[in-house]
Motif scaffolding. Structure first.
Motif, PDB file in Angstrom:
ATOM      1  N   LYS A 197       0.802  -1.230   0.000  1.00  0.00           N
ATOM      2  CA  LYS A 197       0.000   0.000   0.000  1.00  0.00           C
ATOM      3  C   LYS A 197       0.828   1.270   0.000  1.00  0.00           C
ATOM      4  O   LYS A 197       0.304   2.372   0.155  1.00  0.00           O
ATOM      5  CB  LYS A 197      -0.913  -0.010   1.233  1.00  0.00           C
ATOM      6  N   VAL A 198       2.139   1.110  -0.138  1.00  0.00           N
ATOM      7  CA  VAL A 198       3.053   2.247  -0.040  1.00  0.00           C
ATOM      8  C   VAL A 198       3.276   2.845  -1.435  1.00  0.00           C
ATOM      9  O   VAL A 198       3.187   2.152  -2.451  1.00  0.00           O
ATOM     10  CB  VAL A 198       4.369   1.730   0.591  1.00  0.00           C
ATOM     11  N   TYR A 199       3.582   4.128  -1.495  1.00  0.00           N
ATOM     12  CA  TYR A 199       3.908   4.794  -2.760  1.00  0.00           C
ATOM     13  C   TYR A 199       5.416   4.685  -3.017  1.00  0.00           C
ATOM     14  O   TYR A 199       6.208   4.688  -2.077  1.00  0.00           O
ATOM     15  CB  TYR A 199       3.466   6.260  -2.727  1.00  0.00           C
ATOM     16  N   PRO A 200       5.815   4.627  -4.299  1.00  0.00           N
ATOM     17  CA  PRO A 200       7.238   4.458  -4.625  1.00  0.00           C
ATOM     18  C   PRO A 200       8.150   5.471  -3.939  1.00  0.00           C
ATOM     19  O   PRO A 200       9.272   5.130  -3.546  1.00  0.00           O
ATOM     20  CB  PRO A 200       7.274   4.628  -6.145  1.00  0.00           C
ATOM     21  N   SER A 201       7.683   6.721  -3.774  1.00  0.00           N
ATOM     22  CA  SER A 201       8.561   7.741  -3.179  1.00  0.00           C
ATOM     23  C   SER A 201       8.925   7.416  -1.736  1.00  0.00           C
ATOM     24  O   SER A 201       9.876   7.972  -1.191  1.00  0.00           O
ATOM     25  CB  SER A 201       7.883   9.107  -3.241  1.00  0.00           C
ATOM     26  N   GLU A 202       8.165   6.501  -1.121  1.00  0.00           N
ATOM     27  CA  GLU A 202       8.460   6.123   0.265  1.00  0.00           C
ATOM     28  C   GLU A 202       9.377   4.900   0.337  1.00  0.00           C
ATOM     29  O   GLU A 202       9.632   4.381   1.418  1.00  0.00           O
ATOM     30  CB  GLU A 202       7.150   5.816   1.003  1.00  0.00           C
ATOM     31  N   LEU A 203       9.856   4.450  -0.814  1.00  0.00           N
ATOM     32  CA  LEU A 203      10.691   3.238  -0.851  1.00  0.00           C
ATOM     33  C   LEU A 203      12.146   3.581  -1.134  1.00  0.00           C
ATOM     34  O   LEU A 203      12.437   4.596  -1.776  1.00  0.00           O
ATOM     35  CB  LEU A 203      10.196   2.300  -1.955  1.00  0.00           C
ATOM     36  N   SER A 204      13.045   2.697  -0.702  1.00  0.00           N
ATOM     37  CA  SER A 204      14.461   2.828  -1.059  1.00  0.00           C
ATOM     38  C   SER A 204      14.634   2.473  -2.542  1.00  0.00           C
ATOM     39  O   SER A 204      13.733   1.892  -3.160  1.00  0.00           O
ATOM     40  CB  SER A 204      15.297   1.873  -0.208  1.00  0.00           C
ATOM     41  N   GLY A 205      15.809   2.780  -3.080  1.00  0.00           N
ATOM     42  CA  GLY A 205      16.098   2.443  -4.482  1.00  0.00           C
ATOM     43  C   GLY A 205      15.953   0.951  -4.756  1.00  0.00           C
ATOM     44  O   GLY A 205      15.373   0.537  -5.761  1.00  0.00           O
ATOM     45  N   GLY A 206      16.486   0.138  -3.837  1.00  0.00           N
ATOM     46  CA  GLY A 206      16.405  -1.317  -4.016  1.00  0.00           C
ATOM     47  C   GLY A 206      14.963  -1.789  -4.016  1.00  0.00           C
ATOM     48  O   GLY A 206      14.577  -2.648  -4.818  1.00  0.00           O
ATOM     49  N   GLU A 207      14.160  -1.202  -3.133  1.00  0.00           N
ATOM     50  CA  GLU A 207      12.740  -1.588  -3.082  1.00  0.00           C
ATOM     51  C   GLU A 207      12.014  -1.142  -4.349  1.00  0.00           C
ATOM     52  O   GLU A 207      11.166  -1.864  -4.881  1.00  0.00           O
ATOM     53  CB  GLU A 207      12.078  -0.989  -1.841  1.00  0.00           C
ATOM     54  N   GLN A 208      12.365   0.045  -4.828  1.00  0.00           N
ATOM     55  CA  GLN A 208      11.731   0.519  -6.072  1.00  0.00           C
ATOM     56  C   GLN A 208      12.065  -0.420  -7.234  1.00  0.00           C
ATOM     57  O   GLN A 208      11.216  -0.718  -8.068  1.00  0.00           O
ATOM     58  CB  GLN A 208      12.174   1.943  -6.391  1.00  0.00           C
ATOM     59  N   GLN A 209      13.323  -0.871  -7.260  1.00  0.00           N
ATOM     60  CA  GLN A 209      13.679  -1.792  -8.344  1.00  0.00           C
ATOM     61  C   GLN A 209      12.940  -3.117  -8.179  1.00  0.00           C
ATOM     62  O   GLN A 209      12.555  -3.749  -9.170  1.00  0.00           O
ATOM     63  CB  GLN A 209      15.204  -1.996  -8.412  1.00  0.00           C
ATOM     64  N   ARG A 210      12.689  -3.530  -6.952  1.00  0.00           N
ATOM     65  CA  ARG A 210      11.883  -4.744  -6.739  1.00  0.00           C
ATOM     66  C   ARG A 210      10.465  -4.561  -7.299  1.00  0.00           C
ATOM     67  O   ARG A 210       9.894  -5.494  -7.860  1.00  0.00           O
ATOM     68  CB  ARG A 210      11.791  -5.090  -5.252  1.00  0.00           C
ATOM     69  N   VAL A 211       9.914  -3.375  -7.132  1.00  0.00           N
ATOM     70  CA  VAL A 211       8.581  -3.115  -7.685  1.00  0.00           C
ATOM     71  C   VAL A 211       8.633  -3.238  -9.217  1.00  0.00           C
ATOM     72  O   VAL A 211       7.755  -3.843  -9.844  1.00  0.00           O
ATOM     73  CB  VAL A 211       8.049  -1.721  -7.285  1.00  0.00           C
ATOM     74  N   ALA A 212       9.676  -2.665  -9.787  1.00  0.00           N
ATOM     75  CA  ALA A 212       9.814  -2.742 -11.250  1.00  0.00           C
ATOM     76  C   ALA A 212       9.931  -4.193 -11.706  1.00  0.00           C
ATOM     77  O   ALA A 212       9.386  -4.582 -12.746  1.00  0.00           O
ATOM     78  CB  ALA A 212      11.027  -1.934 -11.703  1.00  0.00           C
ATOM     79  N   ILE A 213      10.626  -5.004 -10.913  1.00  0.00           N
ATOM     80  CA  ILE A 213      10.778  -6.420 -11.269  1.00  0.00           C
ATOM     81  C   ILE A 213       9.434  -7.142 -11.084  1.00  0.00           C
ATOM     82  O   ILE A 213       9.024  -7.946 -11.924  1.00  0.00           O
ATOM     83  CB  ILE A 213      11.901  -7.075 -10.443  1.00  0.00           C
ATOM     84  N   ALA A 214       8.741  -6.821  -9.997  1.00  0.00           N
ATOM     85  CA  ALA A 214       7.420  -7.419  -9.758  1.00  0.00           C
ATOM     86  C   ALA A 214       6.503  -7.117 -10.940  1.00  0.00           C
ATOM     87  O   ALA A 214       5.801  -7.992 -11.464  1.00  0.00           O
ATOM     88  CB  ALA A 214       6.813  -6.876  -8.464  1.00  0.00           C
ATOM     89  N   ARG A 215       6.531  -5.877 -11.377  1.00  0.00           N
ATOM     90  CA  ARG A 215       5.695  -5.465 -12.507  1.00  0.00           C
ATOM     91  C   ARG A 215       6.118  -6.208 -13.784  1.00  0.00           C
ATOM     92  O   ARG A 215       5.276  -6.646 -14.571  1.00  0.00           O
ATOM     93  CB  ARG A 215       5.840  -3.952 -12.706  1.00  0.00           C
ATOM     94  N   ALA A 216       7.431  -6.354 -13.958  1.00  0.00           N
ATOM     95  CA  ALA A 216       7.929  -6.994 -15.180  1.00  0.00           C
ATOM     96  C   ALA A 216       7.547  -8.466 -15.255  1.00  0.00           C
ATOM     97  O   ALA A 216       7.354  -8.999 -16.346  1.00  0.00           O
ATOM     98  CB  ALA A 216       9.448  -6.843 -15.276  1.00  0.00           C
ATOM     99  N   VAL A 217       7.435  -9.136 -14.112  1.00  0.00           N
ATOM    100  CA  VAL A 217       7.130 -10.576 -14.151  1.00  0.00           C
ATOM    101  C   VAL A 217       5.645 -10.872 -13.942  1.00  0.00           C
ATOM    102  O   VAL A 217       5.228 -12.020 -14.018  1.00  0.00           O
ATOM    103  CB  VAL A 217       7.989 -11.403 -13.151  1.00  0.00           C
ATOM    104  N   ALA A 218       4.848  -9.821 -13.693  1.00  0.00           N
ATOM    105  CA  ALA A 218       3.437 -10.024 -13.331  1.00  0.00           C
ATOM    106  C   ALA A 218       2.679 -10.828 -14.387  1.00  0.00           C
ATOM    107  O   ALA A 218       1.845 -11.664 -14.060  1.00  0.00           O
ATOM    108  CB  ALA A 218       2.751  -8.685 -13.109  1.00  0.00           C
ATOM    109  N   ASN A 219       2.985 -10.571 -15.657  1.00  0.00           N
ATOM    110  CA  ASN A 219       2.253 -11.247 -16.724  1.00  0.00           C
ATOM    111  C   ASN A 219       2.949 -12.521 -17.193  1.00  0.00           C
ATOM    112  O   ASN A 219       2.710 -12.983 -18.314  1.00  0.00           O
ATOM    113  CB  ASN A 219       2.046 -10.282 -17.898  1.00  0.00           C
ATOM    114  N   ASN A 220       3.812 -13.069 -16.328  1.00  0.00           N
ATOM    115  CA  ASN A 220       4.508 -14.319 -16.658  1.00  0.00           C
ATOM    116  C   ASN A 220       5.216 -14.270 -18.007  1.00  0.00           C
ATOM    117  O   ASN A 220       4.984 -15.137 -18.859  1.00  0.00           O
ATOM    118  CB  ASN A 220       3.509 -15.485 -16.681  1.00  0.00           C
ATOM    119  N   PRO A 221       6.083 -13.290 -18.225  1.00  0.00           N
ATOM    120  CA  PRO A 221       6.750 -13.223 -19.527  1.00  0.00           C
ATOM    121  C   PRO A 221       7.706 -14.399 -19.691  1.00  0.00           C
ATOM    122  O   PRO A 221       8.217 -14.934 -18.714  1.00  0.00           O
ATOM    123  CB  PRO A 221       7.541 -11.913 -19.438  1.00  0.00           C
ATOM    124  N   LYS A 222       7.938 -14.760 -20.948  1.00  0.00           N
ATOM    125  CA  LYS A 222       8.903 -15.841 -21.197  1.00  0.00           C
ATOM    126  C   LYS A 222      10.327 -15.333 -21.036  1.00  0.00           C
ATOM    127  O   LYS A 222      11.235 -16.085 -20.714  1.00  0.00           O
ATOM    128  CB  LYS A 222       8.728 -16.355 -22.621  1.00  0.00           C
TER     129      LYS A 222
END
Ligand code: ADP
Length: 238
Positions: free
Chosen positions: A136-161
């Protein structure tokens, strides 16, 4: 038999200004491989990613993704090609006015996932990426590493090959970069093919993966279980 995820066949790319960004590049990547792409700034690495995404097209040669020649795709087919990939960039590219949960849900919504699928999948990818407590947190409240985790979560959400990553640890402290690399390795071990551009010599040397080395548009080395650079001439850092 192992399937080929990606294959470059004598690819040349010359930009409009005459710069030859890629010259006769050929290689292939099997499904499930983890491949680093290294090389000095300007050696053609990002051009390879842009060609895979069909943001640009080859000047000559062919690129296949799961057996389909993507250099021949008509524009209406390009969105389907892009669904084969998750993409992670150095600068995260998050939606800053949406929560972590919403960033991931949005990526699923744009490809037509149902609300039920989204409710099921988002908690799973947040768990995978260690972000359950941050939903429930906004990206601006996250560290750089956590923000990159969000980007990775988003990238794998649709089960890409295939997961394409362009300098994903470039903005992170070494210790955090290590953790992010472990996350990529977990995703790879679960079956996703990973292509990662990086300058992070220590990470490459620790991972013992295949390394494609680019130099002035040419693929000069393609080696399994490789160190960042062998021999005396080390690529320049940015
Ligand atoms: P890298 O990712 O290894 O830094 P790039 O693929 O971005 O390298 O660039 C390769 C070469 O192509 C460089 O000389 C760069 O200046 C040039 N280049 C990249 N994008 C463009 C473009 N849109 N127009 C013209 N030249 C470009």
């Amino acid at each position: 038999m192992t399937q080929k995820a990606i294959s470059f066949d004598q690819v040349y790319k010359t930009y409009g200004n005459g710069v030859e960004a890629l010259e006769n590049v050929s290689f292939s990547v099997d499904e499930g491989e983890f491949v680093f792409v290294t090389g000095a700034s300007g050696s053609g690495k990002s051009t390879m990613i842009k060609l895979l995404l069909r943001e640009i097209n080859v000047t000559s040669g062919h690129i296949s993704v799961y057996g389909e020649d993507i250099t021949q795709l008509t524009h209406d087919r390009i969105p389907f090609l892009r669904r084969s990939y998750g993409v992670v960039f150095q600068d995260f590219k998050l939606l800053m006015d949406r929560t972590v949960y919403e960033n991931v849900a949005f990526a699923m919504r744009v490809v037509g996932a149902s609300p039920a699928e989204i409710r099921r999948r988002v908690p799973d990818v947040l768990f995978l990426t260690g972000l359950t407590a941050k939903a429930k947190v906004y990206p601006s409240e996250l560290s750089g590493g956590e923000q990159q985790r969000v980007a990775i979560a988003r990238a794998v959400a649709n089960n890409p090959k295939i997961l394409l990553a362009d300098e994903p640890t470039g903005n992170l402290d070494p210790e955090i970069a290590d953790q992010i690399m472990d996350l990529f390795e977990d995703i790879n071990e679960a079956g996703t093919t990973v292509i990662m551009i990086t300058h992070a010599r220590d990470l490459v040397d620790r991972m013992h993966k295949r390394v494609l080395s680019m130099e002035r548009g040419c693929l000069v080395r393609d080696q399994q279980d490789a160190q960042y650079a062998s021999g005396e001439e080390l690529p320049h850092e940015d």
